[in-house]
Enzyme design. Sequence first.
Site, mmCIF file in Angstrom:
data_model
loop_
_atom_site.group_PDB
_atom_site.id
_atom_site.type_symbol
_atom_site.label_atom_id
_atom_site.label_comp_id
_atom_site.label_asym_id
_atom_site.label_seq_id
_atom_site.Cartn_x
_atom_site.Cartn_y
_atom_site.Cartn_z
ATOM 1 N N ARG A 30 16.728 -1.947 11.633
ATOM 2 C CA ARG A 30 16.054 -2.573 10.303
ATOM 3 C C ARG A 30 16.842 -2.462 9.198
ATOM 4 O O ARG A 30 18.025 -1.714 9.053
ATOM 5 C CB ARG A 30 14.997 -1.273 10.065
ATOM 6 C CG ARG A 30 13.714 -1.242 11.064
ATOM 7 C CD ARG A 30 12.659 -0.307 10.557
ATOM 8 N NE ARG A 30 12.191 -0.870 9.368
ATOM 9 C CZ ARG A 30 10.981 -1.544 9.292
ATOM 10 N NH1 ARG A 30 10.527 -2.352 10.219
ATOM 11 N NH2 ARG A 30 10.590 -1.983 8.127
ATOM 12 N N GLY A 89 7.872 -4.969 -7.977
ATOM 13 C CA GLY A 89 8.766 -4.343 -9.140
ATOM 14 C C GLY A 89 10.025 -5.040 -9.272
ATOM 15 O O GLY A 89 10.743 -5.203 -8.165
ATOM 16 N N GLY A 106 16.553 -5.054 22.384
ATOM 17 C CA GLY A 106 17.044 -3.872 21.895
ATOM 18 C C GLY A 106 16.390 -2.580 22.378
ATOM 19 O O GLY A 106 15.316 -2.369 22.709
ATOM 20 N N GLY A 107 17.508 -1.525 23.003
ATOM 21 C CA GLY A 107 17.193 -0.391 23.735
ATOM 22 C C GLY A 107 17.099 0.719 22.863
ATOM 23 O O GLY A 107 17.310 1.741 23.347
ATOM 24 N N VAL A 111 15.338 3.279 19.468
ATOM 25 C CA VAL A 111 13.961 3.909 19.363
ATOM 26 C C VAL A 111 12.606 2.755 19.401
ATOM 27 O O VAL A 111 11.886 3.181 20.221
ATOM 28 C CB VAL A 111 13.898 4.718 17.951
ATOM 29 C CG1 VAL A 111 12.570 5.239 17.722
ATOM 30 C CG2 VAL A 111 15.024 5.604 17.818
ATOM 31 N N HIS A 160 5.152 32.342 27.392
ATOM 32 C CA HIS A 160 5.148 31.959 28.593
ATOM 33 C C HIS A 160 3.759 31.644 29.029
ATOM 34 O O HIS A 160 2.878 32.550 28.810
ATOM 35 C CB HIS A 160 5.587 33.029 29.695
ATOM 36 C CG HIS A 160 5.424 32.542 31.292
ATOM 37 N ND1 HIS A 160 6.439 31.739 31.775
ATOM 38 C CD2 HIS A 160 4.693 32.912 31.892
ATOM 39 C CE1 HIS A 160 6.310 31.650 33.080
ATOM 40 N NE2 HIS A 160 5.107 32.455 33.221
ATOM 41 N N LYS A 165 2.425 5.469 17.031
ATOM 42 C CA LYS A 165 2.324 6.916 17.680
ATOM 43 C C LYS A 165 0.653 6.907 18.333
ATOM 44 O O LYS A 165 0.648 7.492 19.333
ATOM 45 C CB LYS A 165 2.793 8.145 17.004
ATOM 46 C CG LYS A 165 4.018 8.454 17.031
ATOM 47 C CD LYS A 165 4.996 7.240 16.503
ATOM 48 C CE LYS A 165 6.346 7.614 16.804
ATOM 49 N NZ LYS A 165 7.136 6.337 16.418
ATOM 50 N N LYS A 190 0.940 -1.301 0.035
ATOM 51 C CA LYS A 190 -0.011 0.180 0.092
ATOM 52 C C LYS A 190 1.037 1.199 0.208
ATOM 53 O O LYS A 190 1.937 1.377 0.645
ATOM 54 C CB LYS A 190 -1.006 -0.105 1.343
ATOM 55 C CG LYS A 190 -1.859 -1.208 1.250
ATOM 56 C CD LYS A 190 -2.901 -0.858 2.649
ATOM 57 C CE LYS A 190 -3.729 -2.059 2.578
ATOM 58 N NZ LYS A 190 -4.541 -1.980 4.073
ATOM 59 N N CYS A 233 6.017 3.301 7.301
ATOM 60 C CA CYS A 233 5.893 4.401 8.165
ATOM 61 C C CYS A 233 4.157 4.595 8.556
ATOM 62 O O CYS A 233 3.720 4.596 9.548
ATOM 63 C CB CYS A 233 6.209 5.693 7.642
ATOM 64 S SG CYS A 233 5.751 7.187 8.658
#
Length: 457
Positions: free
Chosen positions: A263, A115, A175-176, A178, A435, A52, A38, A43
């Site tokens: 990745r 492709g 794995g630490g 992201v 502020h 997210k 798709k 992402c």
Amino acid sequence: MTTHTFDIVVLGGGSGGYAAALRASELGKSVALIEKDKVGGTCLHRGCIPTKALLHAAEVAEHVRDAAHVGVTATLEGIDPAGVRAYREGIVAKKFKGLEGLVKARGITTVAGLGRLNADRSISVGDDVYVGADVVLATGSYSRSLPGLEIGGRVLTSEQALALDVIPERVLVLGGGVIGVEFASVWRSFGTEVTIIEALPHLVPNEDIALSKGLERAFRRRGIQYSLGVRFQTAVQDETSVTVTLEDGKEFTADYLLVAVGRGPVTADLGFEEAGVKLDRGFVTVDQDLRTGVPDVWAVGDIVPGLQLAHRGFQQGIAVAERIAGLSPVNIPDSQIPKVTYSSPEVASVGVTEDAAIAEHGADAVVAYEYNLAGNGKSEIIGTSGLVKVVRLKDGPVVGVHLLGDRVGELITEGQLAVAWEAHPEDIAPLIHAHPTQSEALGEAFLALAGKPLHAL
């Protein structure tokens, strides 16, 4: 066999590929965009956007759990996995529909299928052949594993973790970086016992040491466990659990193991090398303008060595489309691309770390300042701890901005401008931050480095 001819053929419809297609279309080029799954790629469908959404659901759970702290009576009755999934999928579906509409409105021809690049630079999709005056390779990345560690059953990548229809009681995260840190944050907010296993000495090891240590302290307070500095050795699973053994013999057992060790580039068996495109450990070799060694063949996104970030892919895709059209876009080095880890607390950075600056310029030439978010009113209001760290050259420009705290990812663009424009703190200090905002913390750091701190000694 049918041959189709375009100005530009883009292989891969993820962030870099569709950005190249959209910009090329704006510049009057005819474009074919080939995508086996798709448009939107990892992402949109399996990465940035759905994770997210999960992180936002986790944030809501934490807010409800802590509501009494701000005088609001609320009770967290539990997490509904089906409801979370429906929310996440709804976000993705809406964004996908919008992207499809945009691509169609720009007159881009989308081709569904796998492709393969041919020796003559054409691209075959089934029995059809697509020929472009220029070809852009944007085939993206996949979740890596480790030798001897087979994905399946209770051993998951991020894609399988997103598809889980249960909230696990216990999870191990291998794995630490992201991805591992973000999933650990989500699961902990949902009530899961989480242990991160990282072979390097710190979490988010590519960040400034101040952020790594700050995140480790925050995770300890949240009850997220971690093992640092010892390598993975084996993983054994049965019907109900998975057990990980480290090289020092220590064992960890949980319901699932998430493998988040980075990745890799999707370049194998696509005809790249046969067509003359050079690969290095699977990544496409390009020059500073993203040209491969084959005339009129370009590469963008995760298959190009460097940061694997969607917004880097956008930038590269746009730049290639503009170069094909005869324009001269500015090259943006990876050091000027902002990075954000969307855990709680968030980690955000741009530029170089203090250690890297010292290594390049010498300790006497580098000045760094840390401002604790405890002194920031808005951070106190939303209940986050953390810090702002700015690195500058002595009597020179800002070379690094590093942030830790909830929502600080929204501040990193100001840091990017400071680093990319080689601004001196003295240039920025007179500018006013509203502020109360968290951006004031960044302003305080610039003020301090300019020799006139306001809310700090």
